[in-house]
Design a protein around this motif. Structure first.
Motif, PDB file in Angstrom:
ATOM      1  N   THR A 288       6.799  72.557  -9.587  1.00 54.24           N
ATOM      2  CA  THR A 288       6.751  73.964  -9.970  1.00 54.24           C
ATOM      3  C   THR A 288       5.738  74.710  -9.108  1.00 54.24           C
ATOM      4  O   THR A 288       4.566  74.335  -9.050  1.00 54.24           O
ATOM      5  CB  THR A 288       6.372  74.118 -11.450  1.00 54.24           C
ATOM      6  N   ALA A 289       6.213  75.755  -8.439  1.00 51.05           N
ATOM      7  CA  ALA A 289       5.341  76.587  -7.622  1.00 51.05           C
ATOM      8  C   ALA A 289       4.819  77.780  -8.399  1.00 51.05           C
ATOM      9  O   ALA A 289       3.663  78.177  -8.256  1.00 51.05           O
ATOM     10  CB  ALA A 289       6.093  77.073  -6.379  1.00 51.05           C
TER      11      ALA A 289
ATOM     12  N   GLN B  14      10.841  83.038 -23.094  1.00 49.11           N
ATOM     13  CA  GLN B  14      10.572  81.742 -22.488  1.00 49.11           C
ATOM     14  C   GLN B  14      10.062  81.933 -21.060  1.00 49.11           C
ATOM     15  O   GLN B  14      10.537  82.796 -20.335  1.00 49.11           O
ATOM     16  CB  GLN B  14      11.855  80.904 -22.487  1.00 49.11           C
ATOM     17  N   ALA B  15       9.122  81.097 -20.668  1.00 49.35           N
ATOM     18  CA  ALA B  15       8.561  81.197 -19.327  1.00 49.35           C
ATOM     19  C   ALA B  15       9.619  80.834 -18.288  1.00 49.35           C
ATOM     20  O   ALA B  15      10.422  79.924 -18.487  1.00 49.35           O
ATOM     21  CB  ALA B  15       7.353  80.278 -19.194  1.00 49.35           C
ATOM     22  N   SER B  16       9.638  81.570 -17.178  1.00 56.42           N
ATOM     23  CA  SER B  16      10.539  81.248 -16.075  1.00 56.42           C
ATOM     24  C   SER B  16       9.765  80.473 -15.025  1.00 56.42           C
ATOM     25  O   SER B  16       8.583  80.728 -14.794  1.00 56.42           O
ATOM     26  CB  SER B  16      11.132  82.523 -15.473  1.00 56.42           C
ATOM     27  N   ARG B  17      10.455  79.528 -14.387  1.00 55.53           N
ATOM     28  CA  ARG B  17       9.802  78.649 -13.426  1.00 55.53           C
ATOM     29  C   ARG B  17      10.543  78.662 -12.104  1.00 55.53           C
ATOM     30  O   ARG B  17      11.768  78.782 -12.068  1.00 55.53           O
ATOM     31  CB  ARG B  17       9.720  77.212 -13.966  1.00 55.53           C
ATOM     32  N   LEU B  18       9.797  78.495 -11.038  1.00 56.39           N
ATOM     33  CA  LEU B  18      10.353  78.460  -9.694  1.00 56.39           C
ATOM     34  C   LEU B  18       9.751  77.265  -8.979  1.00 56.39           C
ATOM     35  O   LEU B  18       8.520  77.144  -8.902  1.00 56.39           O
ATOM     36  CB  LEU B  18      10.001  79.757  -8.963  1.00 56.39           C
ATOM     37  N   THR B  19      10.588  76.359  -8.482  1.00 58.99           N
ATOM     38  CA  THR B  19      10.074  75.206  -7.745  1.00 58.99           C
ATOM     39  C   THR B  19       9.801  75.608  -6.296  1.00 58.99           C
ATOM     40  O   THR B  19      10.227  76.668  -5.824  1.00 58.99           O
ATOM     41  CB  THR B  19      11.070  74.045  -7.756  1.00 58.99           C
ATOM     42  N   TYR B  20       9.132  74.718  -5.569  1.00 57.94           N
ATOM     43  CA  TYR B  20       8.868  75.005  -4.162  1.00 57.94           C
ATOM     44  C   TYR B  20      10.161  75.063  -3.359  1.00 57.94           C
ATOM     45  O   TYR B  20      10.306  75.896  -2.451  1.00 57.94           O
ATOM     46  CB  TYR B  20       7.914  73.963  -3.575  1.00 57.94           C
TER      47      TYR B  20
END
Length: 507
Positions: free
Chosen positions: A31-32, A40-46
């Motif tokens: 997770t970047a 809900q929290a949003s997540r972005l990977t590298y």
């Protein structure tokens, strides 16, 4: 005494590649970025960030933009802000981050002054008449770019190629652009060990918003340069929300301005949250008072590391894991920095320890700006031989700690932003009930200073303080507006008739 060669970036260097390419290859599933809001929290990977950034870069170039063109970002606190920012850098364009607090007139000035080629907007920003023939890109356009064919590789930029243009207050009534090269991100590296104590295992929670260079730098660029995780909050304003976020997301470093730490101590229930994963807090933007430092340390048992910096070079003096805290001082120049105290007048020869003068950084520092955008007169004013001196008065003690002695000019610090009194005065002087006005900082507590306007009314007029503040809010970004209005019969002046701003705050 220039910076040694081993501290300089490679000649070919792209800031976006530096932050994303290796991370996408080595830790693509990590997770970047986490955006925390009401839902809900949003997540972005590298891997996702790298793909989106190269997609935006390809989309911008596909519209006909050329290397060096300026791309203005006019968004709220949303993930696309940082993706567009790095997308512009990845394409060899120049990113111009701006605040959503800017009024239409202020935004139009930036567009015109910078010769902006494209404006990327978030939710709630309509196309104004002032946009002219510029490209106007909304959320749907950016979504299409992210889904499109990505750029195969990051632009092959030189370390000295322009990358970012940020606007800050100058000595006139209009802001000035500070132009940074791609190498500025390389120049941040001494901060990682000596202020932030940042490694790839960290989770950085930053209390700022993306449009602020403090957040773009410390909250996003630095963690991504190290392969760490960033957590940002874009939910409802809540002064006590931060301990819960630290616990919920396992934050190991928390970054904010001093006033946020004070709000946490006043409004949050620290005992109700597990802060055992937090190693320390870091702070910048405003001076950290001795009493706030003592209270935070006593109640949390955690260190609080301060840093001093400015738009032209970011933070270069700090305390941190390698620099013990000394109350009242922001710390020492970070190892590898070339910092000196110069005489206010005369030859730019460094002064001995203990003497007060202008705080200066050697021009070989990779984090130093390329220059001021189309403002050669202001650029000449801050360069003293081989040194950049931004106007801070300071001294260095026998142990190398820096002691701040104010400014050599009238620039003010409002919530971490530098604000020119001339800009605020110009807005108020246009009011029909105002004959004269002087603006300065006013201390309301030992560690809290606000912008105050001292107004001489026109004969027969009885202006209302709230109405004058509302007038300013229509013409200036919120952080530039005075928090207090005081009425005077006359402004203090020198024998030559110049307003003595520093005397305005005297009892």
């Amino acid at each position: 005494m220039p910076i040694p060669d081993d501290r300089l970036p490679p000649p070919r260097f792209n800031a976006a590649r530096h932050c994303l390419a290796d991370n996408a290859r080595l830790r693509g599933d990590k997770t970047a970025l986490v955006m925390v809001g009401e839902g809900q929290a949003s997540r972005l990977t590298y891997a996702e960030a790298d793909r989106a950034v190269r997609g935006i870069a390809a989309g911008l170039l596909g519209l006909g933009l050329k290397p060096g063109d300026r791309v203005m970002i006019r968004m709220g606190n949303e993930a696309d802000y940082v993706l567009v920012y790095f997308g512009a850098l990845a394409a060899g364009l120049v990113a111009l981050p701006s605040s959503p607090q800017l009024t239409a007139d202020e935004a139009a000035f930036l567009m015109d002054n910078a010769g902006v080629a494209a404006v990327v907007v978030g939710r709630g920003f309509d196309r104004p008449a002032e946009a002219g023939g510029r490209l106007w890109l909304d959320a749907e356009a950016i979504a299409a770019m992210k889904a499109g064919e990505p750029l195969p590789d990051y632009a092959d930029t030189a370390a000295d190629d322009p990358a970012t243009l940020v606007y800050t207050s100058g000595t006139t009534s209009r802001p000035k652009g500070v132009l940074h090269a791609h190498r500025a991100i390389w120049g941040r590296r001494p901060m990682h060990a000596h202020w932030l104590g940042l490694t790839e295992t960290d989770v950085m929670l930053h209390a700022g918003t993306m449009n602020w260079t403090y957040t773009l730098g410390v909250g996003i660029t630095d963690p991504w340069a190290c392969g760490a995780t960033t957590v940002l909050y874009n939910g409802p304003r809540d002064r006590g929300v931060w301990p819960g976020l630290i616990e919920a997301h396992g934050a190991t470093i928390f970054a904010a301005v001093p006033s946020v730490y004070r709000q946490i101590l006043k409004y949050a229930d620290l005992a109700a949250h597990d802060l055992s994963g937090l190693r320390h807090g870091v702070t910048a933007g405003e001076a950290l008072s001795a009493d706030l430092l003592a209270e935070w340390t006593a109640r949390t048992g955690l260190p609080l590391y301060e840093a001093l910096g400015m738009s032209e070079i970011s933070t270069y003096v700090s305390s941190g894991p390698t620099i013990p805290v000394r109350s009242g001082s922001p710390g020492r120049p970070q190892p590898g920095r070339c910092v000196a105290i110069l005489p206010v007048e005369g030859a730019p020869e460094p002064l001995p320890q203990g003497e007060t003068g202008l705080l200066a950084v050697h021009r070989s520092e990779p984090g130093l700006m390329l220059g001021y955008w189309q403002r050669p007169e202001e650029e000449a004013a801050v360069m003293r031989g081989d040194w950049f001196a931004g106007g801070d008065l300071a001294s260095l003690d026998a142990d190398g700690y820096l002691w701040f002695h104010g400014r050599n000019d009238d620039l003010m610090n409002a919530m971490g932003y530098r604000v020119s009194p001339v800009e605020v005065e110009s807005a108020l002087a246009a009011h029909p009930d105002v004959a004269e006005v002087g603006v300065t900082e006013l201390a309301v507590r030992a560690d809290v200073r606000v912008i105050a306007a001292f107004v001489v009314p026109r004969p027969g007029a009885t202006p209302d303080a709230d109405a004058l503040i509302a007038w300013c809010n229509e013409r200036l970004a919120g952080y530039k507006c005075p928090r207090e209005i005081r009425f005077l019969e006359a402004l203090p002046r020198t024998a030559n008739g110049k307003v003595q701003r520093k005397r305005l705050a005297e009892p």
